[in-house]
Design a protein around this motif. Structure first.
Motif, short mmCIF file in Angstrom:
data_model
loop_
_atom_site.label_atom_id
_atom_site.label_comp_id
_atom_site.label_asym_id
_atom_site.label_seq_id
_atom_site.Cartn_x
_atom_site.Cartn_y
_atom_site.Cartn_z
N THR A 61 0.83 -1.20 0.00
CA THR A 61 0.00 0.00 0.00
C THR A 61 0.86 1.26 0.00
OG1 THR A 61 -1.58 -1.22 1.37
CG2 THR A 61 -1.91 1.14 1.19
N THR A 62 0.45 2.25 -0.77
CA THR A 62 1.11 3.55 -0.76
C THR A 62 0.21 4.55 -0.03
OG1 THR A 62 2.24 3.08 -2.83
CG2 THR A 62 2.07 5.40 -2.19
N PHE A 63 0.81 5.24 0.94
CA PHE A 63 0.07 6.23 1.74
C PHE A 63 0.52 7.63 1.34
CE2 PHE A 63 0.05 2.33 4.15
CZ PHE A 63 -1.27 2.23 4.54
N LYS A 64 -0.44 8.54 1.26
CA LYS A 64 -0.17 9.93 0.88
C LYS A 64 -0.16 10.81 2.12
CE LYS A 64 -2.51 9.15 -3.46
NZ LYS A 64 -3.79 9.23 -4.11
N GLU A 65 0.30 12.02 1.91
CA GLU A 65 0.38 13.01 3.00
C GLU A 65 -0.96 13.09 3.75
OE1 GLU A 65 1.22 17.77 3.34
OE2 GLU A 65 2.33 16.60 1.85
N GLY A 66 -0.88 13.00 5.09
CA GLY A 66 -2.06 13.07 5.94
C GLY A 66 -2.69 11.73 6.26
N GLU A 67 -2.31 10.68 5.52
CA GLU A 67 -2.86 9.35 5.79
C GLU A 67 -2.04 8.65 6.85
OE1 GLU A 67 -5.05 8.13 1.68
OE2 GLU A 67 -2.92 7.63 1.82
N GLN A 68 -2.65 7.65 7.50
CA GLN A 68 -1.93 6.92 8.53
C GLN A 68 -2.31 5.45 8.50
OE1 GLN A 68 -3.05 9.34 11.83
NE2 GLN A 68 -4.77 8.06 12.39
N THR A 69 -1.46 4.64 9.11
CA THR A 69 -1.67 3.20 9.21
C THR A 69 -1.00 2.71 10.49
OG1 THR A 69 -1.42 1.08 8.07
CG2 THR A 69 0.43 2.62 7.92
N TYR A 70 -1.21 1.46 10.80
CA TYR A 70 -0.54 0.88 11.96
C TYR A 70 -0.16 -0.55 11.66
CZ TYR A 70 -4.67 -1.86 13.18
OH TYR A 70 -5.70 -2.75 13.16
#
Length: 132
Positions: A61-70
């Motif tokens: 997965t690619t995350f963009k500015e402001g996104e989050q994951t754990y």
């Protein structure tokens, strides 16, 4: 992890075990030799080889500015990286905090890990100056 600037790629893995079958010997041809799936041949008289483990990608997965994951130990293993040529900044929160973790340099051999020590450049928003 929260992406503060740019994009960050996270790949999640799980360990997969496999048994390496011993090679066929010429005299095994009449002694219980079996062919599985038309491409793997083994002898019932040979002793099994050790089980090896490797990592298999389960999510990319690619995350963009402001996104989050754990990530959690129950979700498997992961690696994080910058997939672009531009600057990316991400913030990581570890709870509970830890000072070292295991890393694997060869994705095809998960039995050979190394220990990596955490290097914190800031704490509580202030740069850490390490004395040599």
């Amino acid at each position: 992890m929260r992406v503060c600037q740019g994009v960050v790629n996270e790949v999640r893995y799980e360990k997969k075990e496999r048994t390496i079958l011993p090679p066929i010997e010429e005299d095994d041809a009449d002694n219980g030799t079996k062919v599985c799936d038309d491409d793997v041949t083994f002898s019932s008289s040979s002793s099994p080889s050790p089980i090896t483990t490797s990592f298999e990608c389960t999510e990319d997965t690619t995350f963009k500015e402001g996104e989050q994951t754990y990530i959690h130990d129950n979700l498997g293993y992961h690696k994080v990286g910058n997939p672009s040529d531009t600057l990316s900044i991400s913030m990581h929160l570890y709870s509970p905090p830890f000072s070292k973790c295991k890393i694997w340099m060869d994705p095809n051999d998960s039995s050979r890990s190394s220990t990596s020590r955490m290097c914190n450049f800031s704490e509580y928003g202030r740069y850490i100056v390490k004395e040599n």
